[in-house]
Each structure stands twice: as C-alpha cells, then as structure tokens.
Design an enzyme around this catalytic site. Structure first.
Site, PDB file in Angstrom:
ATOM      1  N   LYS A  77      91.545  19.810 -38.952  1.00  0.00           N
ATOM      2  CA  LYS A  77      91.574  20.279 -40.333  1.00  0.00           C
ATOM      3  C   LYS A  77      92.100  21.719 -40.370  1.00  0.00           C
ATOM      4  O   LYS A  77      91.838  22.502 -39.471  1.00  0.00           O
ATOM      5  CB  LYS A  77      90.162  20.237 -40.936  1.00  0.00           C
ATOM      6  CG  LYS A  77      89.607  18.823 -41.040  1.00  0.00           C
ATOM      7  CD  LYS A  77      90.240  18.059 -42.181  1.00  0.00           C
ATOM      8  CE  LYS A  77      89.935  16.599 -42.153  1.00  0.00           C
ATOM      9  NZ  LYS A  77      90.730  15.810 -41.239  1.00  0.00           N
ATOM     10  N   ASP A  78      92.832  22.018 -41.431  1.00  0.00           N
ATOM     11  CA  ASP A  78      93.481  23.327 -41.544  1.00  0.00           C
ATOM     12  C   ASP A  78      92.506  24.487 -41.659  1.00  0.00           C
ATOM     13  O   ASP A  78      91.391  24.337 -42.126  1.00  0.00           O
ATOM     14  CB  ASP A  78      94.398  23.347 -42.774  1.00  0.00           C
ATOM     15  CG  ASP A  78      95.559  22.393 -42.618  1.00  0.00           C
ATOM     16  OD1 ASP A  78      96.018  22.227 -41.476  1.00  0.00           O
ATOM     17  OD2 ASP A  78      95.990  21.818 -43.627  1.00  0.00           O
ATOM     18  N   LYS A  79      92.998  25.663 -41.292  1.00  0.00           N
ATOM     19  CA  LYS A  79      92.221  26.891 -41.387  1.00  0.00           C
ATOM     20  C   LYS A  79      92.099  27.328 -42.850  1.00  0.00           C
ATOM     21  O   LYS A  79      91.021  27.610 -43.344  1.00  0.00           O
ATOM     22  CB  LYS A  79      92.919  27.988 -40.568  1.00  0.00           C
ATOM     23  CG  LYS A  79      92.239  29.350 -40.640  1.00  0.00           C
ATOM     24  CD  LYS A  79      93.031  30.375 -39.805  1.00  0.00           C
ATOM     25  CE  LYS A  79      92.302  31.706 -39.698  1.00  0.00           C
ATOM     26  NZ  LYS A  79      92.252  32.450 -40.958  1.00  0.00           N
TER      27      LYS A  79
END
Length: 362
Positions: A77-79
């Site tokens: 999952k993205d930052k």
C-alpha cells in the site's frame, strides 16, 4: 517515458484536481477469506497514514524483535494515503508488540487469530475513497454517469504510474537486470524486473485497446485497410458485442478468478466476456508463463521478452469491472468524493485516468 495511455472510452476529457495525500486518498483491503479466530498467527487490521507497507513491516519488526520475513502481508500500500491493511505475525510476538508499538501513524483497529500466515496476494481486492477537487457540477454529473457505465462495460487494467518509480524509468533498469541473466538479489531487483514486465504488459494492452477502437469506430473495409487485416477477420471481430476484441488463442480466465484457458470459439467467448463471466489476460513474461496461441500469439509476441527468465511470469487480467461505485458532490466546495471497489492488483489511478483522460502523475 511520457507514455500517453490509449484510453478505451471516447468521451471528451474531464477536469478535476487529483492529489494522492493522506487526507484525500483512502484504501481498505478486502481479505480473500474470513479468518478462523484461532491458531498460531496473530492477525492485525491496521490503519496507517503516511507510511509505506515496507516501512510498516520495518516498524513492526523493530517492535517485536521478529525478522521482517516473519511478518505476512497481502499487498503493498502506498505511503501517501490513509490505508487499512491486514498483517500477520507469529502469535508469540503479541506481548512485545503491545509493549513496544508506539507510533502515532499506526493504529490497530482489530485483532484476531488464524491458522496460517497472510501471504502476498491473499486478498480479494481493495475499496477506495478518493476526494477530487475543482470539479464543476456538470462534470460531477458526467463523472458519475461515466463511472457507473464503466461498472457495466469494464475498463483496461493498466498498471498505474506508481509501478514505474519517480522518474517513470525504473523499467529500463529492470530490463538491464533481466538481460544480465544473473539471479535476482533482494526485493529491490525483483521490483525493478517486475516493473519491466509491467511496462511490456501496458504496451501490449495499449496496442490491443487501439486495434479494438479501430474495429469499433470504422467501417469494416476501412478498418481492414488500416490494420492490414483480412476483411473476413475484421467482420468477425466487429460482430463481437464488447469493446475489447478477442482473437483465437487469447488466454482467458473466469472472472474474478479461475483457471486459464484459450479462446477456441470467438463468439462464444465474446458473449461470456460481455457478461463479465470471463476476461482476457495479458502476459507478464517469465520462465514459466503461459503464452497465447494462434492469432493472439502474433499480437503478444512483440511484447514478450524470452530473455526474462529470472521471474516465473504470469497472466494478468487485461479487462476489469469496478464495483460499488458511488459519488458524492459538494457544490459549495466543488469537491467530488468517489468510492469504488477494484479487484486485487488493479490501480485506482488507472480508473480515474480512464474517466479524466489525462495522466495523474504530477
């Protein structure tokens, strides 16, 4: 690589302001199956902000004294987002976790147990909620209609720009590593080579979307001339009811999961595809990947790299159907919130780009 995507829909572009931030981009994993509630693995439902999955795993390893490889996760999952995802740890690490996990950016929402750890890909899909700014009322209405139409007709399953690194060029390093013939060292090299795989997949998908658009838009004889295809073939393709045209030998899979098979009867497969029962797949080239046959093989071959053997390879759905699409518009602030579900491995930004018709990479 300013890869201008080939869009499947032909409406005029829409204007909206997209930024991927923790206040405007929310994503929640939907697990593949429900957890047993007992067993040797602690399952955490974690909400994190401004932190990548890699970083989360490092933080959890530090807090528990575990090795990073002992911590299971289903997807990256993205930052720059607020994300909810599931993580598994060996049960005996629970005490250390309770004592040492102190960061504000990680909140444990639920705990349960399971007999097996979570493995990569162990998820059904993701639910997104994204806030877009600077949307006028007419566009908000059009956005909603278009998104709902895509729920029925589906969209091309391109990899999002996030896959290709900051400069969009990580696939070039991946190509070099793949062609060196060496065994891959660590997750960084694996990621670069898979970016190259994804790049080839996107190029193949764009080429198929392009030729489908020609067949859908032009009269058969004009399309045959343009594509340099026999007229008879174009006529058969034009009869298929769906946008993305299937060829003999295409690798299809039951949707959203199942075993791959080949298109043997184009019309029969086209009918099933129109009803979202099957979807065609594209090649992620590698040592053991299943290749298309017959006509479809000739369309796939220019985007196949047989020197890439350091990864196993796979097939990826070329076409997907967004679900549970809802939009909510605030006239005063010109904010449009769009919520939707996508199957695993699909990008929210790809869906938004297909609606907006412009690249969201800033």
């Amino acid at each position: 690589m300013n890869h201008i995507k080939t869009y499947a829909y032909d409406h005029s572009p829409l204007q909206f302001d997209f930024k991927q931030t923790i206040e405007r981009f929310f994503v929640e994993e939907i697990p593949l199956y429900s957890f047993t509630g007992n067993g040797n693995f602690l399952i955490l439902k974690i909400k994190k902000t401004d932190m990548s999955t890699w970083k989360l795993i490092t933080v959890l390893a530090k807090a528990t004294g575990l090795q990073e490889r002992d911590i299971g996760y289903a997807g990256l999952k993205d930052k720059s987002a607020t994300t909810i995802q599931y993580i598994s740890l060996p049960k005996q690490a629970e005490r250390e976790l309770n004592k040492n996990l102190t960061t504000e950016r990680v909140e444990i929402l639920e705990r349960t147990y399971n007999k097996a750890p979570i493995k990569i890909g162990h998820l059904k899909g993701n639910r997104f909620s994204i806030i877009l700014h600077k949307v006028n009322e007419k566009d908000a209405k059009f956005f909603n209609t278009t998104a709902k139409k895509m729920q029925v007709d589906g969209i091309p399953n391109y990899y999002g720009y996030q896959r290709f690194g900051e400069d969009s060029l990580s696939y070039l390093q991946g190509k070099e590593i793949a062609h060196s013939g060496k065994k891959l060292k660590g997750s960084k090299e694996k990621l670069l080579v898979s970016a190259y795989q994804s790049y080839l997949f996107n190029k193949w998908l764009a080429s198929r979307v392009k030729l489908s658009a020609v067949i859908n838009k032009e009269k058969s004889d004009a399309a045959a001339k343009k594509l340099k295809y026999p007229l008879e073939l174009v006529k058969v393709l034009a009869k298929q009811p769906q946008f993305f045209k299937l060829f003999l030998g295409d690798v299809i899979m039951p949707y959203p999961y199942g075993k791959p098979n080949y298109v043997k009867d184009m019309m029969q497969s086209a009918q099933a595809f129109k009803q979202a029962k099957i979807s065609p797949t594209g090649l992620l080239c590698g040592a053991t990947a299943m290749r298309a046959k017959s006509d479809a093989y000739h369309l796939e071959e220019p985007f196949d790299d047989t020197e890439l053997s350091s990864l196993k390879g796979d097939r990826r759905f070329a076409w997907i159907w967004p679900k549970e699409v809802e939009t909510d518009y605030e006239k005063e602030t010109r904010k449009l919130t769009v919520a939707f579900y996508l199957p695993k491995g699909s990008y929210a930004t790809t869906f938004l780009e297909e609606i907006g018709k412009f690249s969201l990479k800033t």
